[in-house]
Design an enzyme around this catalytic site. Sequence first.
Site, PDB file in Angstrom:
ATOM      1  N   THR A  74       0.846  -1.201   0.000  1.00  0.00           N
ATOM      2  CA  THR A  74       0.000   0.000   0.000  1.00  0.00           C
ATOM      3  C   THR A  74       0.878   1.246   0.000  1.00  0.00           C
ATOM      4  O   THR A  74       0.692   2.159  -0.822  1.00  0.00           O
ATOM      5  CB  THR A  74      -0.933   0.012   1.230  1.00  0.00           C
ATOM      6  OG1 THR A  74      -1.788  -1.128   1.166  1.00  0.00           O
ATOM      7  CG2 THR A  74      -1.779   1.279   1.269  1.00  0.00           C
ATOM      8  N   ASN A 153      -5.150  -9.349  -7.772  1.00  0.00           N
ATOM      9  CA  ASN A 153      -5.390 -10.038  -6.505  1.00  0.00           C
ATOM     10  C   ASN A 153      -6.728 -10.762  -6.446  1.00  0.00           C
ATOM     11  O   ASN A 153      -6.943 -11.587  -5.564  1.00  0.00           O
ATOM     12  CB  ASN A 153      -5.282  -9.041  -5.344  1.00  0.00           C
ATOM     13  CG  ASN A 153      -6.053  -7.771  -5.602  1.00  0.00           C
ATOM     14  OD1 ASN A 153      -5.782  -7.043  -6.556  1.00  0.00           O
ATOM     15  ND2 ASN A 153      -7.049  -7.512  -4.769  1.00  0.00           N
ATOM     16  N   CYS A 329     -15.986  -7.333   0.138  1.00  0.00           N
ATOM     17  CA  CYS A 329     -14.695  -7.335   0.828  1.00  0.00           C
ATOM     18  C   CYS A 329     -14.275  -5.931   1.225  1.00  0.00           C
ATOM     19  O   CYS A 329     -13.520  -5.747   2.151  1.00  0.00           O
ATOM     20  CB  CYS A 329     -13.617  -8.025   0.003  1.00  0.00           C
ATOM     21  SG  CYS A 329     -13.360  -7.318  -1.606  1.00  0.00           S
TER      22      CYS A 329
HETATM   23  C1  PLP Z   1      -2.127  -7.030  -0.730  1.00  0.00           C
HETATM   24  C2  PLP Z   1      -1.954  -6.118  -1.887  1.00  0.00           C
HETATM   25  C3  PLP Z   1      -1.630  -4.769  -1.692  1.00  0.00           C
HETATM   26  C4  PLP Z   1      -1.468  -4.168  -0.326  1.00  0.00           C
HETATM   27  O1  PLP Z   1      -0.329  -4.676   0.292  1.00  0.00           O
HETATM   28  P1  PLP Z   1      -0.069  -4.424   1.861  1.00  0.00           P
HETATM   29  O2  PLP Z   1       1.349  -4.874   2.040  1.00  0.00           O
HETATM   30  O3  PLP Z   1      -1.048  -5.263   2.584  1.00  0.00           O
HETATM   31  O4  PLP Z   1      -0.224  -2.972   2.097  1.00  0.00           O
HETATM   32  C5  PLP Z   1      -1.456  -3.979  -2.806  1.00  0.00           C
HETATM   33  N1  PLP Z   1      -1.606  -4.484  -4.041  1.00  0.00           N
HETATM   34  C6  PLP Z   1      -1.918  -5.759  -4.270  1.00  0.00           C
HETATM   35  C7  PLP Z   1      -2.055  -6.265  -5.651  1.00  0.00           C
HETATM   36  C8  PLP Z   1      -2.111  -6.623  -3.197  1.00  0.00           C
HETATM   37  O5  PLP Z   1      -2.446  -7.891  -3.415  1.00  0.00           O
END
Ligand code: PLP
Length: 395
Positions: A74, A153, A329
């Site tokens: 993030t 994701n 979600c």
């Molecule tokens: C999980 C995820 C994030 C966020 O990552 P964090 O380390 O939890 O902040 C951002 N982009 C994608 C594609 C993710 O799967």
Amino acid sequence: MDLPVYFDNHATTRCDPRVLDAMWPWFAERYGNAASRTHSFGHVANAAVEAARGQVAALIGASPKEIVWTSGATESDNLAVLGAARARRARGRHVITATTEHKAVLDPCARLESEGFAVTRLAVRPDGRVLADDVAAALRPDTVLVTLMMGNNEIGAVHPIAEIGALCKARGVLFHTDAAQAAGKLPIDVAALGVDLLSLSAHKMYGPKGIGALYVRRGRPKVDVEPILFGGGHERGLRSGTLAVPLIVGFGVAADLCAKDLADGSVERLRGLRDKLWTDLRARVDDVVLNGGWEHRLPNNLNVSFRGVEAEALMMAMRDVACSSGSACTSATLEPSHVLRALGIDPEVAHGSVRFGLGRFTTEDEVVHLVTRLAVEVPRLRDMNPMLEVSWPSR
Ligand SMILES: *Cc1c(COP(=O)(O)O)cnc(C)c1O
């Protein structure tokens, strides 16, 4: 087999016991601040941080100097999108992304709009992908940044990153990719892919939560990034804040283990289990559809809908299976996710969307258990659904 079985590896992964082992001493007796230059506690911590930087860099073919530690993907996405666009403000104020990106990219893009930038959000093809031609058609003379994720994701869609990277390079536009899901699942070579900025998250690759990295390419043409955090000037001024030494050490080991997974066939084992899940599911359950395309997909992802079955009801019925639905979600409403809506699939189908994310610790027995449970619960829920015949769009 331990219950519940875990099929939610896109949300987070189990921290590998080898990663945990490596972290312990850095919480306990080796507690120095890596920025302390006046005693051995600091020197030892700093050496561990630099070793981990090398391990993370090696996973993506980067040089250690190109790795900036952050708190997770993030923050990496925010730093890349806000930092790179703001640094180029004088050159142009147009950014290109896609509707299926993670909120950690979409929300900073919206923030840029409020600062006077224009943002093009590309629609995706039915398989969830954006092609280089789509990007080429959206490029403008004032485009300064393209940001497109490597692996989605929710539906696992993998964009043609190398083609888009070559296009951006030819047009002098910076290219950022969020590789939080792809790292450790797909081979990554930043030079071959032509990316300037790349986001990673340790907890998506069997490392600890709360640590990530941003790859910032060095060399010409220079990638300028404005910081979004200010303070002690750590990480060459790009990301102030005392380094989380134990987490960084764990991230380094996690990166090493992921590189081994890619080299020793472990990722292919994962793909084999995912393929078995899809094959067995179709053999044992009627009317199941795949969301997104099959060919360009992360090897550990399956996202499907079952006719006449609400994903929420299915998950309530299967307390012994941990997975995720395509709705709800991010909100209290049962709206289908922005990714499923972007695919243009029928809302009824989207409501039935279930995401299975496999991982390093997934076993064949667990896949068999999952299919067996679905073969029981899907027909049972359909029997209870009076709207069954009208709830599925005619195909
Ligand atoms: C999980 C995820 C994030 C966020 O990552 P964090 O380390 O939890 O902040 C951002 N982009 C994608 C594609 C993710 O799967």
